[in-house]
Design an enzyme around this catalytic site. Structure first.
Site, PDB file in Angstrom:
ATOM      1  N   CYS A 110       0.740  -1.061   0.071  1.00  0.00           N
ATOM      2  CA  CYS A 110       0.131   0.053   0.037  1.00  0.00           C
ATOM      3  C   CYS A 110       0.874   1.246  -0.191  1.00  0.00           C
ATOM      4  O   CYS A 110       0.513   1.950  -0.443  1.00  0.00           O
ATOM      5  CB  CYS A 110      -0.939   0.187   1.249  1.00  0.00           C
ATOM      6  SG  CYS A 110      -2.290  -1.239   1.465  1.00  0.00           S
ATOM      7  N   CYS A 151      20.805  -0.915  -0.425  1.00  0.00           N
ATOM      8  CA  CYS A 151      21.990  -1.360  -0.768  1.00  0.00           C
ATOM      9  C   CYS A 151      22.977  -0.711   0.447  1.00  0.00           C
ATOM     10  O   CYS A 151      22.766   0.273   1.017  1.00  0.00           O
ATOM     11  CB  CYS A 151      22.527  -0.945  -2.024  1.00  0.00           C
ATOM     12  SG  CYS A 151      23.837  -1.890  -2.644  1.00  0.00           S
TER      13      CYS A 151
HETATM   14 ZN    ZN Z   1      -1.832  -3.370   1.195  1.00  0.00          ZN
END
Ligand code: ZN
Length: 339
Positions: free
Chosen positions: A169, A181
């Site tokens: 979301c 990284c």
């Molecule tokens: Zn979600």
């Protein structure tokens, strides 16, 4: 007799009842680098019941600056982090059941590792695996705590299936990128701050103090003196394929079948065989030695030099090709020596 947990029990929001709950809980730690090692140590000292630790790597010199469970001996022995951390954790608290897995966690592994687990802690360094964790968490209704760190910056967010927005979301709205990284380096205090946020939330979930959870995403920079929390509750999407009305768990539908991947921040390519199969390291050692190749061994892996590169073969079939950044070149070496 003074209980080893007396200070934690004296803390009213936990108390003896909370401590008993902790004792019955099973946590899955994905990753045993800096975040994983410290979160694992904290939960072990706190007295959880069971801790499963999954990590694909072994201990190197550059880890010792911040990965607090490891020591020089682990580097010299090339100990897998899961095994080395289990050894230390058992010495810290023998009441906690510690289950190490030297494994590259993908969908298949997640399905198995999450069985019976109460909480997942993200101590990984990449988004591919985080999105898989996110989907398995929704599918099996297991809370998970996201943590990321780079440079002097860190962030954390707690995801409760069915309640909070999930990682999927947030992806389009929240700038989570860049935490993928370690090429930018990282300093210990930033890591400790992420761990403090993750482990405090873990304690609340494991003792049932859900009302005390922080529902906001928190981010901070300990060098540039910034701290902020972002209210993300409005970002929960009904159309989200991971947590919405029609859940398809997109990141579980393929097993991240990248056969080879460049490891974050290192001149190393990991090659993962299509089928998971155990490799007979004794047999391999005999073949290589017969070819005049000098090998180094421990019970978990075998390593040998090839030109300017070094190949490290794990029992689960994975291979690290060190000293090479090019996937095709790494695959050539793999096929030349390992089929
Ligand atoms: Zn979600």
């Amino acid at each position: 007799m003074t209980s080893r947990y007396s200070r934690q029990e004296l803390f009213l929001p936990i108390g003896k009842k909370g401590q008993e709950k902790l004792r019955s809980k099973h946590v899955l730690m994905i990753g045993a680098g800096a975040l994983g090692a410290a979160n694992a140590e904290f939960l072990t000292r706190a007295g959880i019941g069971k801790l499963t630790i999954a990590d694909r790597d072994y201990v190197e010199w550059s880890n010792l600056q911040r990965q607090q469970l490891y020591c020089e001996e682990d580097v010299l022995e090339r100990m897998p982090k899961a095994v080395a951390s289990a050894r230390k954790l058992r010495a810290i608290n023998s009441d906690v059941e510690i289950i190490p897995h030297v494994v590259d966690v993908g969908v298949q592994e997640l399905e198995q590792l999450t069985d019976g687990v109460d909480l997942i802690i993200d101590a990984t360094d990449n988004f591919d695996i985080r999105l898989m964790i996110n989907d398995i968490s929704q599918k099996n209704k297991i809370p998970w705590i996201y943590g990321g760190c780079v440079g002097s910056y860190g962030l954390s967010y707690t995801i409760l299936p069915g309640k909070t927005p999930c990682l999927n979301c947030l992806l389009e709205t929240i700038p989570l990128g860049g935490i993928t990284c370690d090429t930018a380096g990282v300093i210990q205090p930033a890591i400790q701050m992420v761990i403090a946020h993750q482990s405090a939330e873990a304690l609340k979930i494991l003792t049932g103090a859900f009302d005390s959870l922080r529902h906001k995403l928190v981010s901070f920079d300990v060098w540039n003196n910034q701290y902020r929390t972002i209210n993300v509750s409005s970002l929960k999407k009904a159309s989200c394929p991971s947590c919405g009305e029609n859940q398809t768990y997109p990141f579980l539908s393929y097993d991240n079948l990248t056969k080879a991947a460049i490891l974050c921040g290192r001149d190393t390519v990991q090659i993962r065989p299509g089928k998971v199969q155990e490799r007979d390291l004794d047999h391999l050692e005999r073949i290589l030695t017969a070819q005049g190749i000098q090998t180094q061994r421990n019970p978990f892996l075998l390593s040998f030099p090839v030109d300017s590169a070094r190949l490290v073969v794990f029992k689960d079939g994975r291979v690290f090709v060190h000293g090479i950044k090019d996937i095709t070149e790494a695959k050539k070496l793999y096929h030349r020596y390992l089929g």
